[in-house]
Design an enzyme around this catalytic site. Structure first.
Site, PDB file in Angstrom:
ATOM      1  N   ASN A  41       0.841  -1.200   0.000  1.00 33.60           N
ATOM      2  CA  ASN A  41       0.000   0.000   0.000  1.00 33.60           C
ATOM      3  C   ASN A  41       0.872   1.245   0.000  1.00 33.60           C
ATOM      4  OD1 ASN A  41       0.643  -0.791   2.683  1.00 33.60           O
ATOM      5  ND2 ASN A  41      -1.044   0.387   3.531  1.00 33.60           N
ATOM      6  N   GLU A  43       0.330   5.201   0.631  1.00 36.43           N
ATOM      7  CA  GLU A  43      -0.626   6.221   1.085  1.00 36.43           C
ATOM      8  C   GLU A  43      -0.236   7.599   0.564  1.00 36.43           C
ATOM      9  OE1 GLU A  43      -1.080   5.704   5.335  1.00 36.43           O
ATOM     10  OE2 GLU A  43      -2.248   3.871   5.014  1.00 36.43           O
ATOM     11  N   GLU A  54      -2.971  -4.551  -3.238  1.00 38.38           N
ATOM     12  CA  GLU A  54      -3.438  -5.470  -4.284  1.00 38.38           C
ATOM     13  C   GLU A  54      -3.344  -4.812  -5.650  1.00 38.38           C
ATOM     14  OE1 GLU A  54      -4.820  -4.615  -1.480  1.00 38.38           O
ATOM     15  OE2 GLU A  54      -6.191  -6.117  -0.675  1.00 38.38           O
ATOM     16  N   CYS A  89     -10.313  -4.679  -0.141  1.00 34.40           N
ATOM     17  CA  CYS A  89     -11.413  -3.701  -0.118  1.00 34.40           C
ATOM     18  C   CYS A  89     -12.266  -3.855  -1.382  1.00 34.40           C
ATOM     19  CB  CYS A  89     -10.859  -2.281  -0.009  1.00 34.40           C
ATOM     20  SG  CYS A  89     -10.223  -1.622  -1.561  1.00 34.40           S
ATOM     21  N   CYS A  92     -10.634  -2.874  -4.726  1.00 28.08           N
ATOM     22  CA  CYS A  92      -9.691  -3.886  -5.224  1.00 28.08           C
ATOM     23  C   CYS A  92     -10.429  -5.096  -5.802  1.00 28.08           C
ATOM     24  CB  CYS A  92      -8.736  -4.308  -4.107  1.00 28.08           C
ATOM     25  SG  CYS A  92      -7.497  -3.030  -3.748  1.00 28.08           S
TER      26      CYS A  92
HETATM   27  N1  THU Z   1      -5.401  -1.265   2.231  1.00 26.11           N
HETATM   28  C1  THU Z   1      -4.852  -2.083   1.283  1.00 26.11           C
HETATM   29  O1  THU Z   1      -3.686  -1.925   0.910  1.00 26.11           O
HETATM   30  N2  THU Z   1      -5.627  -3.066   0.763  1.00 26.11           N
HETATM   31  C2  THU Z   1      -6.927  -3.275   1.097  1.00 26.11           C
HETATM   32  O2  THU Z   1      -7.615  -4.069   0.455  1.00 26.11           O
HETATM   33  C3  THU Z   1      -7.520  -2.561   2.236  1.00 26.11           C
HETATM   34  C4  THU Z   1      -6.765  -1.376   2.704  1.00 26.11           C
HETATM   35  C5  THU Z   1      -4.578  -0.193   2.790  1.00 26.11           C
HETATM   36  C6  THU Z   1      -5.010   1.187   2.368  1.00 26.11           C
HETATM   37  C7  THU Z   1      -4.491   2.031   3.493  1.00 26.11           C
HETATM   38  O3  THU Z   1      -3.158   2.380   3.205  1.00 26.11           O
HETATM   39  C8  THU Z   1      -4.494   1.113   4.707  1.00 26.11           C
HETATM   40  O4  THU Z   1      -4.658  -0.205   4.200  1.00 26.11           O
HETATM   41  C9  THU Z   1      -5.602   1.408   5.699  1.00 26.11           C
HETATM   42  O5  THU Z   1      -6.820   1.495   5.067  1.00 26.11           O
END
Ligand code: THU
Length: 129
Positions: A41, A43, A54, A89, A92
């Protein structure tokens, strides 16, 4: 194969850029030809611009020309501690449905055991044009 995907995901988890949530996620995507691409991830101060692990893995594989996918393993947790399953999520799931068949596997790991779901089970009635 789950073990290899897990090793690759664990190796890359430290690369997660998550200064705002402190929730680190890594994904290892297995392509039909056996190659594996990882993602984390990423941010952003503008929270909505955040990229999930993902989609980051898919972007790497798609950019390398891959189009056929078998499964993705996902791990995540606060400060990189894996203590619960980290399901993908909704964005994704929809993103995966563009490139993956309904039987594409989504493998989760909670630090002790694996749990496998099909994309069809996690995204019933996904949108397709
Ligand atoms: N996040 C992911 O990388 N994948 C997901 O399917 C759910 C959330 C990350 C996004 C953010 O950086 C952190 O988790 C908290 O939401």
């Amino acid at each position: 194969m789950h073990q290899l995907l897990l090793e690759k995901a664990l190796k890359t988890l430290d690369n997660a850029y998550a200064p705002y949530s402190n929730f680190q996620v890594a994904a290892a995507l297995e392509c039909a030809d056996g190659s594996i691409f990882t993602g984390v991830n990423i941010e952003n101060a503008s929270f909505g611009a955040t990229l999930c692990a993902e989609r980051s893995a898919f972007a790497a594989a798609l950019s390398a020309g891959k189009r056929q996918f078998v499964r993705i393993l996902i791990i995540g947790g606060t400060a990189g501690q894996i203590s619960a399953f980290c399901p993908p999520c909704g964005i994704c799931r929809q993103f995966m449905s563009e490139f993956c068949a309904p039987d594409f596997e989504i493998v989760l790991y909670n630090g002790e055991q694996f749990e496998t779901h099909t994309l069809a089970a996690l995204l019933p009635k996904g949108f397709l044009l």
